[in-house]
Structure formats: structure tokens, C-alpha cells
Design an enzyme around this catalytic site. Structure first.
Site, mmCIF file in Angstrom:
data_model
loop_
_atom_site.group_PDB
_atom_site.id
_atom_site.type_symbol
_atom_site.label_atom_id
_atom_site.label_comp_id
_atom_site.label_asym_id
_atom_site.label_seq_id
_atom_site.Cartn_x
_atom_site.Cartn_y
_atom_site.Cartn_z
ATOM 1 N N ASP A 14 107.924 -4.560 77.367
ATOM 2 C CA ASP A 14 108.681 -3.425 77.894
ATOM 3 C C ASP A 14 110.158 -3.739 77.720
ATOM 4 O O ASP A 14 110.604 -4.827 78.103
ATOM 5 C CB ASP A 14 108.393 -3.226 79.394
ATOM 6 C CG ASP A 14 107.000 -2.663 79.648
ATOM 7 O OD1 ASP A 14 106.156 -2.700 78.743
ATOM 8 O OD2 ASP A 14 106.771 -2.192 80.780
ATOM 9 N N ASP A 133 99.305 7.902 84.042
ATOM 10 C CA ASP A 133 99.938 6.986 84.997
ATOM 11 C C ASP A 133 99.801 7.619 86.368
ATOM 12 O O ASP A 133 100.319 8.723 86.587
ATOM 13 C CB ASP A 133 101.403 6.786 84.619
ATOM 14 C CG ASP A 133 101.577 6.366 83.162
ATOM 15 O OD1 ASP A 133 100.770 5.559 82.691
ATOM 16 O OD2 ASP A 133 102.499 6.872 82.495
HETATM 17 O O1 LIG Z 1 105.328 0.315 81.594
HETATM 18 C C1 LIG Z 1 106.036 0.437 82.599
HETATM 19 O O2 LIG Z 1 106.243 -0.519 83.378
HETATM 20 C C2 LIG Z 1 106.672 1.752 82.886
HETATM 21 C C3 LIG Z 1 107.410 1.885 84.038
HETATM 22 C C4 LIG Z 1 108.007 3.084 84.329
HETATM 23 C C5 LIG Z 1 107.878 4.125 83.449
HETATM 24 C C6 LIG Z 1 107.147 4.027 82.303
HETATM 25 C C7 LIG Z 1 106.527 2.836 82.002
HETATM 26 N N1 LIG Z 1 105.791 2.630 80.878
HETATM 27 C C8 LIG Z 1 105.336 3.440 79.831
HETATM 28 O O3 LIG Z 1 106.062 4.612 79.569
HETATM 29 C C9 LIG Z 1 105.129 5.631 79.328
HETATM 30 C C10 LIG Z 1 105.642 6.938 79.688
HETATM 31 O O4 LIG Z 1 106.742 7.325 78.898
HETATM 32 P P1 LIG Z 1 107.036 8.894 78.792
HETATM 33 O O5 LIG Z 1 106.740 9.453 80.127
HETATM 34 O O6 LIG Z 1 106.113 9.396 77.731
HETATM 35 O O7 LIG Z 1 108.470 8.969 78.443
HETATM 36 C C11 LIG Z 1 103.958 5.255 80.197
HETATM 37 O O8 LIG Z 1 102.753 5.852 79.806
HETATM 38 C C12 LIG Z 1 103.910 3.769 80.055
HETATM 39 O O9 LIG Z 1 103.217 3.399 78.867
#
Ligand SMILES: O=C(O)c1ccccc1N[C@@H]1O[C@H](COP(=O)(O)O)[C@@H](O)[C@H]1O
Length: 243
Positions: A14, A133
């Protein structure tokens, strides 16, 4: 159902502000930094990873992006990359797929732009995964700060649209080293016949064994983050455990 009978491990890298970090429950500001993303990804590759789960946290939070860096990291790796974070429109999807990643993971877009996601699934097939999520059974988007409806309603809709794979994260488990939410994984597998990648909470080799018991139910892979960075076990040990 998964095509394999072995649990696939996806070490997570990340990225926030150019650095590999781990968050606690996805909370912005809870970062622990682990240095250069490329070094982390190459270390997991050298240790035997077949996949890297590579996340642009700034793009997910809306605090900028690390797009060029993630493209460079993806290009330098020989292993498959699942690219995630901030992929929400044609431009970001095109850029993500052009990195050569094996697939992308869409989170917020699945909540806020369902028609666009359906179009992306129709066009790119299994290069598109959807990140579900959740807190309880309520979906979260925009860096996990906004609520986005019911998990099982979204799952039924996305199944009907042909989504091939879900990355299921229990937000309250993520980065906490408190073990995966096996009940959530069982419930999601009971609700869909598509592949599921488990995310959040892995703390021990026993957690990986527990997740591996769900392979026959549809769990194909597990994302491992904090436990690897905190050296709870090595990736070599983890791979040996699920082989
Ligand atoms: O992975 C994390 O710790 C995380 C924490 C907070 C937000 C997102 C996070 N991770 C990844 O981001 C995607 C979502 O991105 P978006 O909403 O498409 O812009 C999520 O599915 C995690 O894989």
C-alpha cells in the site's frame, strides 16, 4: 468456485506519499512506513510471491495519487499485480490497465458508479475485480470513509453483471493482526459462486490455514499485509503453509 485448490497469497504493498505503509483499519493518519514500494514488492517477489496487491492509498483517499510510481513498480515486477485505489473512471482505468497489471480492483466506483462498473466488467472481464470493503455488512468507499449500501445487494447486482472476483475486506480487521473474519468469508461464499479474495486481519500461519479451509467454498486467495511487515512470519513460511 476457485480454479485452484491452493490458496493464493497476495502480499500487499500500500503506497501513501511515495512510501510503502500499513494502516490500522484503513484510518488515514495511522500509517507505519516501510520504505520504498519497489523494494518491498521485489522482496515479496524474491520470496516466491505469485501476486502483489498494489494499492494507491492517496488515490483511494483523494489526497493525490502515486500513479506514476505504481506504474513503474508494476513494470519492474515479473509477478502478477492486482492494482487498486482510485480507479473510478475511464481515464484511471485505462492508465491502470496500461501498466500491464493482471487485474484491477474497483472499490468506490462499484458503489457510486454502478453502470460504469458494469460496462468495465463487460469490456474487460476477469481483469476487473470488485473490492467489497465492509463494516458489518455495510459497504465503505472513498478511503473507507463513506457508506455505500448493503454488501449482499451489491453482490447480487455484480454477480448478475458478470463480475468474476471479489476482494472482501473487513475494515475493522484490516491492519489489526486480530485474525480474519471467517464468518464474513463463509457468508459471502454462500451468496456467490464467484472467486473471493480474503483481506484483513491475517496475523499468523494458523489464520492462513483457517482461510485455506474455505478454498473449496470459493476463497481463492488471501491478501497479507501487516503480518509480513511486522515479521509475524515470513512469506516463505506462509507459502509453505498453503502449498
Ligand atoms: O488497503 C487499505 O488499507 C485501504 C485503506 C483505506 C482505503 C482503501 C484501501 N485499500 C484499497 O483501496 C481500494 C478502494 O479504492 P477505490 O475506492 O476504488 O478508490 C480498496 O478496495 C482496497 O483495495
Amino acid at each position: 468456485m476457485s480454479a485452484t485448490d491452493k490458496l493464493v497469497l497476495l502480499p500487499a504493498v500500500d503506497v501513501r506519499d511515495g512510501q510503502a505503509v500499513r494502516l490500522v483499519k484503513g484510518a488515514s493518519g495511522s500509517e507505519t512506513s516501510y520504505g520504498e514500494p519497489l523494494a518491498a514488492a521485489l522482496a515479496w517477489q524474491s520470496a516466491g510471491a505469485e501476486w502483489i496487491h498494489l494499492v494507491d492509498l492517496d488515490a483511494a483517499f483523494g489526497t493525490g495519487d502515486n500513479r506514476a510510481l505504481l506504474a513503474e513498480v508494476t513494470g519492474r515486477l515479473d509477478v502478477r499485480v492486482e492494482l487498486s485505489g482510485g480507479i473510478r473512471d475511464d481515464d484511471s482505468l485505462r492508465a491502470a490497465l496500461a501498466t500491464g497489471c493482471a487485474r484491477v480492483n474497483l472499490g468506490t466506483a462499484a458503489l457510486e458508479a454502478p453502470e460504469w462498473v458494469a460496462k468495465a466488467i463487460a469490456e474487460y472481464g476477469d481483469r476487473i475485480a470488485v473490492g467489497l470493503d465492509v463494516v458489518g455488512t455495510t459497504l465503505r468507499g472513498r478511503g473507507w470513509t463513506s457508506e455505500g449500501g448493503d454488501l449482499y445487494e451489491a453482490l447480487a447486482r455484480l454477480d448478475a453483471e458478470g463480475c468474476a472476483r471479489y476482494v472482501v475486506t473487513d475494515v475493522d480487521k484490516d491492519g489489526t493482526l486480530t485474525g480474519p473474519n471467517l464468518e464474513l468469508l463463509r457468508n459471502v461464499c454462500a451468496a456467490t459462486d464467484r472467486a473471493v479474495v480474503a483481506s484483513g486481519g491475517v496475523s499468523s500461519l494458523q489464520d492462513l490455514r483457517d482461510i485455506a479451509t474455505l478454498v473449496g467454498s470459493g476463497v481463492e486467495g488471501a491478501i497479507v499485509g501487516k503480518a509480513l511487515y511486522a515479521q509475524a512470519f515470513t512469506l516463505e513460511e506462509a507459502l509453505a503453509t498453503v502449498s
